[in-house]
Design a protein around this motif. Structure first.
Motif, PDB file in Angstrom:
ATOM      1  N   ILE A 177       6.907   5.639  -4.405  1.00  0.00           N
ATOM      2  CA  ILE A 177       6.636   6.506  -3.263  1.00  0.00           C
ATOM      3  C   ILE A 177       7.937   6.970  -2.614  1.00  0.00           C
ATOM      4  CG2 ILE A 177       5.567   6.641  -0.991  1.00  0.00           C
ATOM      5  CD1 ILE A 177       3.596   6.624  -3.328  1.00  0.00           C
ATOM      6  N   ILE A 178       8.862   6.058  -2.384  1.00  0.00           N
ATOM      7  CA  ILE A 178      10.088   6.406  -1.665  1.00  0.00           C
ATOM      8  C   ILE A 178      10.961   7.361  -2.475  1.00  0.00           C
ATOM      9  CG2 ILE A 178      12.270   5.429  -0.833  1.00  0.00           C
ATOM     10  CD1 ILE A 178      10.707   3.118   0.287  1.00  0.00           C
ATOM     11  N   SER A 179      10.993   7.185  -3.796  1.00  0.00           N
ATOM     12  CA  SER A 179      11.822   8.064  -4.633  1.00  0.00           C
ATOM     13  C   SER A 179      11.050   9.252  -5.173  1.00  0.00           C
ATOM     14  CB  SER A 179      12.401   7.268  -5.809  1.00  0.00           C
ATOM     15  OG  SER A 179      11.378   6.905  -6.727  1.00  0.00           O
ATOM     16  N   GLY A 180       9.763   9.358  -4.866  1.00  0.00           N
ATOM     17  CA  GLY A 180       8.964  10.440  -5.407  1.00  0.00           C
ATOM     18  C   GLY A 180       8.710  10.318  -6.892  1.00  0.00           C
ATOM     19  N   GLY A 181       8.783   9.089  -7.410  1.00  0.00           N
ATOM     20  CA  GLY A 181       8.531   8.853  -8.819  1.00  0.00           C
ATOM     21  C   GLY A 181       9.713   9.108  -9.723  1.00  0.00           C
ATOM     22  N   THR A 182      10.868   9.455  -9.142  1.00  0.00           N
ATOM     23  CA  THR A 182      12.043   9.782  -9.959  1.00  0.00           C
ATOM     24  C   THR A 182      12.994   8.612 -10.140  1.00  0.00           C
ATOM     25  OG1 THR A 182      13.320  10.540  -8.048  1.00  0.00           O
ATOM     26  CG2 THR A 182      11.899  12.153  -9.142  1.00  0.00           C
ATOM     27  N   GLY A 183      12.933   7.637  -9.234  1.00  0.00           N
ATOM     28  CA  GLY A 183      13.895   6.538  -9.282  1.00  0.00           C
ATOM     29  C   GLY A 183      15.234   6.909  -8.690  1.00  0.00           C
ATOM     30  N   SER A 230       0.832  -1.204   0.000  1.00  0.00           N
ATOM     31  CA  SER A 230       0.000   0.000   0.000  1.00  0.00           C
ATOM     32  C   SER A 230       0.867   1.254   0.000  1.00  0.00           C
ATOM     33  CB  SER A 230      -0.916   0.008   1.221  1.00  0.00           C
ATOM     34  OG  SER A 230      -0.155   0.109   2.413  1.00  0.00           O
ATOM     35  N   VAL A 231       0.254   2.356  -0.396  1.00  0.00           N
ATOM     36  CA  VAL A 231       0.948   3.643  -0.405  1.00  0.00           C
ATOM     37  C   VAL A 231       1.287   4.081   1.020  1.00  0.00           C
ATOM     38  CG1 VAL A 231       0.716   6.074  -1.010  1.00  0.00           C
ATOM     39  CG2 VAL A 231      -0.115   4.312  -2.582  1.00  0.00           C
ATOM     40  N   ALA A 232       0.379   3.827   1.955  1.00  0.00           N
ATOM     41  CA  ALA A 232       0.595   4.270   3.336  1.00  0.00           C
ATOM     42  C   ALA A 232       1.837   3.617   3.935  1.00  0.00           C
ATOM     43  CB  ALA A 232      -0.638   3.949   4.178  1.00  0.00           C
ATOM     44  N   ILE A 233       2.034   2.322   3.690  1.00  0.00           N
ATOM     45  CA  ILE A 233       3.204   1.638   4.231  1.00  0.00           C
ATOM     46  C   ILE A 233       4.474   2.163   3.576  1.00  0.00           C
ATOM     47  CG2 ILE A 233       4.351  -0.590   4.400  1.00  0.00           C
ATOM     48  CD1 ILE A 233       2.049  -0.214   6.347  1.00  0.00           C
ATOM     49  N   ALA A 234       4.435   2.458   2.270  1.00  0.00           N
ATOM     50  CA  ALA A 234       5.611   3.019   1.598  1.00  0.00           C
ATOM     51  C   ALA A 234       5.975   4.382   2.181  1.00  0.00           C
ATOM     52  CB  ALA A 234       5.361   3.114   0.101  1.00  0.00           C
ATOM     53  N   VAL A 235       4.963   5.206   2.467  1.00  0.00           N
ATOM     54  CA  VAL A 235       5.226   6.500   3.092  1.00  0.00           C
ATOM     55  C   VAL A 235       5.819   6.310   4.480  1.00  0.00           C
ATOM     56  CG1 VAL A 235       4.134   8.599   3.981  1.00  0.00           C
ATOM     57  CG2 VAL A 235       3.447   7.673   1.768  1.00  0.00           C
ATOM     58  N   LEU A 236       5.263   5.368   5.251  1.00  0.00           N
ATOM     59  CA  LEU A 236       5.798   5.074   6.580  1.00  0.00           C
ATOM     60  C   LEU A 236       7.238   4.597   6.486  1.00  0.00           C
ATOM     61  CD1 LEU A 236       5.456   4.645   9.634  1.00  0.00           C
ATOM     62  CD2 LEU A 236       4.521   2.383   9.120  1.00  0.00           C
ATOM     63  N   TRP A 237       7.535   3.768   5.505  1.00  0.00           N
ATOM     64  CA  TRP A 237       8.899   3.240   5.336  1.00  0.00           C
ATOM     65  C   TRP A 237       9.866   4.386   5.011  1.00  0.00           C
ATOM     66  CZ3 TRP A 237       9.030  -1.541   6.995  1.00  0.00           C
ATOM     67  CH2 TRP A 237      10.196  -2.293   6.833  1.00  0.00           C
ATOM     68  N   ARG A 238       9.412   5.317   4.206  1.00  0.00           N
ATOM     69  CA  ARG A 238      10.256   6.472   3.880  1.00  0.00           C
ATOM     70  C   ARG A 238      10.568   7.288   5.128  1.00  0.00           C
ATOM     71  NH1 ARG A 238       7.877  10.518  -0.467  1.00  0.00           N
ATOM     72  NH2 ARG A 238       6.436  10.902   1.275  1.00  0.00           N
ATOM     73  N   GLN A 239       9.600   7.422   6.022  1.00  0.00           N
ATOM     74  CA  GLN A 239       9.842   8.149   7.257  1.00  0.00           C
ATOM     75  C   GLN A 239      10.776   7.390   8.195  1.00  0.00           C
ATOM     76  OE1 GLN A 239       8.814  11.265   7.703  1.00  0.00           O
ATOM     77  NE2 GLN A 239       7.880  11.177   5.670  1.00  0.00           N
ATOM     78  N   LEU A 240      10.660   6.081   8.211  1.00  0.00           N
ATOM     79  CA  LEU A 240      11.522   5.285   9.092  1.00  0.00           C
ATOM     80  C   LEU A 240      12.987   5.411   8.717  1.00  0.00           C
ATOM     81  CD1 LEU A 240       9.486   1.951   9.480  1.00  0.00           C
ATOM     82  CD2 LEU A 240       9.909   3.673  11.234  1.00  0.00           C
ATOM     83  N   PHE A 241      13.281   5.439   7.409  1.00  0.00           N
ATOM     84  CA  PHE A 241      14.666   5.425   6.945  1.00  0.00           C
ATOM     85  C   PHE A 241      15.156   6.799   6.505  1.00  0.00           C
ATOM     86  CE2 PHE A 241      13.519   0.974   6.620  1.00  0.00           C
ATOM     87  CZ  PHE A 241      14.677   0.333   7.057  1.00  0.00           C
ATOM     88  N   ALA A 242      14.443   7.853   6.857  1.00  0.00           N
ATOM     89  CA  ALA A 242      14.922   9.203   6.578  1.00  0.00           C
ATOM     90  C   ALA A 242      16.100   9.532   7.500  1.00  0.00           C
ATOM     91  CB  ALA A 242      13.792  10.208   6.752  1.00  0.00           C
ATOM     92  N   SER A 243      16.775  10.639   7.207  1.00  0.00           N
ATOM     93  CA  SER A 243      17.950  11.006   8.016  1.00  0.00           C
ATOM     94  C   SER A 243      17.586  11.223   9.478  1.00  0.00           C
ATOM     95  CB  SER A 243      18.598  12.266   7.432  1.00  0.00           C
ATOM     96  OG  SER A 243      17.658  13.329   7.389  1.00  0.00           O
ATOM     97  N   ASP A 244      16.374  11.715   9.740  1.00  0.00           N
ATOM     98  CA  ASP A 244      15.916  11.916  11.115  1.00  0.00           C
ATOM     99  C   ASP A 244      14.821  10.910  11.488  1.00  0.00           C
ATOM    100  OD1 ASP A 244      14.072  12.888   9.341  1.00  0.00           O
ATOM    101  OD2 ASP A 244      13.615  14.724  10.468  1.00  0.00           O
ATOM    102  N   GLY A 245      14.844   9.754  10.853  1.00  0.00           N
ATOM    103  CA  GLY A 245      13.822   8.752  11.072  1.00  0.00           C
ATOM    104  C   GLY A 245      14.080   7.886  12.289  1.00  0.00           C
ATOM    105  N   LEU A 246      13.187   6.938  12.498  1.00  0.00           N
ATOM    106  CA  LEU A 246      13.250   6.086  13.686  1.00  0.00           C
ATOM    107  C   LEU A 246      14.475   5.182  13.673  1.00  0.00           C
ATOM    108  CD1 LEU A 246      11.780   5.182  16.253  1.00  0.00           C
ATOM    109  CD2 LEU A 246      10.549   3.497  14.873  1.00  0.00           C
TER     110      LEU A 246
END
Length: 315
Positions: free
Chosen positions: A253-259, A138-154
């Motif tokens: 979702i994680i790349s914002g559609g850019t790859g 789902s899109v929601a899980i991909a967004v959550l995954w992006r937040q988890l692995f961001a520079s200031d993520g969990l």
């Protein structure tokens, strides 16, 4: 010259017999065809028809604004000789397949073996472990995954407690693809359920006999569990590999559609999407789609041809 009356009667008799046979067959099979009608409409209208149209468009130059212009195999020649992004997308996709499928199947098998030990509340554990397979795409899980692995993520917040400064996992070209591999492995529920069903079919007396002969747990796993589970492993491997080739939503979702960054998450399906709906090169995107179909078909055929050497059935 008149036709004899007897011949006319014979023809009428044969026609009546044929009509009666047709009515009997129709009365016997009509309910079945009526129940199949929604599937037939969906197959011909939503699967076979669009596939054939896509095959035709792959030999054309089509931008959805003008009529398709026939160009022959020019799209396929360009893909093979003058498209560096095709090579990049294939490299990223193959990397994802090679890492995600074995890790997912291994983790799913380990969890299935743990659940097969007769735990109390097994249906609850089974439902909990299966849940990521339902939500992972789902899109929601991909967004959550992006937040988890961001520079200031969990993830980096957890690493900081051990004095480790983690990078921005999704923004670094050396790590971004592996965040998607981790997301794929997290969705281990579907193969786990199938592995668990396969483990339940292995006779327990084989393990008891092996224990009496002094076989260790590892030897029992290597000599009994794995050989008898190879049909299930084969099925899961084929299905999960095909799904890995078709992965799209997490990378989008994680790349914002850019790859990005630097095409490190440019999945094949994402590149196909960019060509079709970003650059409006529908003919070229159709050629990319059919190349993917051929790649999956080659892999599946190779898997079935080699399965005779390592997949063990009852016979």
């Amino acid at each position: 010259m008149r036709t004899p009356a007897g011949a006319i009667n014979v023809e009428r008799y044969q026609g009546a017999v044929a009509e009666g046979r047709f009515r009997r067959l129709w009365n016997a099979n009509a309910p079945g065809y009526l129940f199949l009608l929604p599937w037939l409409i969906g197959f011909f209208g939503l699967t076979l028809g669009p596939a054939l149209i896509s095959l035709y468009l792959s030999f054309t130059d089509f931008d959805m604004l003008q009529s398709p212009r026939w160009v022959g195999i020019a799209n396929y020649v360009r893909i093979a000789t003058a498209d560096p992004k095709f090579s990049a997308a294939m490299h990223v996709t193959l990397t994802y397949v090679v890492f995600s499928v074995p890790f997912k199947l291994t983790f799913a098998l380990l969890v299935a073996m743990a659940l097969n030990r007769g735990l109390r509340g097994l249906p609850i554990y089974r439902a909990i472990f299966y849940l990521p397979s339902l939500l992972g795409g789902s899109v929601a899980i991909a967004v959550l995954w992006r937040q988890l692995f961001a520079s200031d993520g969990l993830v980096n917040a957890a690493l900081s407690h051990f004095g480790i400064e983690g990078p921005s996992w999704i923004s670094h070209p050396n790590y971004s693809i592996y965040t998607l591999v981790a997301l794929s492995v997290w969705q281990f529920g579907s193969p786990m359920i199938i592995f668990l069903a396969g483990l339940r079919q292995i006779p327990q007396d084989m393990y008891e006999a092996a224990s009496l002969d002094g076989a260790s747990k590892f030897r029992q796993f290597y000599k009994i569990t794995l050989p008898l589970l190879t049909p299930v492993i084969f099925f899961n491997a084929v299905v999960q590999t095909i799904e890995a080739f078709k992965a799209f939503t997490p990378a989008f979702i994680i790349s914002g559609g850019t790859g990005g960054p630097i095409n490190s998450t440019l999945f094949y399906t994402l590149y196909l999407y960019q060509e079709a709906f970003g650059n409006f090169r529908m003919g070229y995107a159709s050629a990319l789609a059919w190349i993917l179909v051929v790649i999956i078909a080659i892999f599946t055929a190779f898997s079935f041809l080699t399965s005779r050497y390592w997949v063990h059935y009852d016979d």
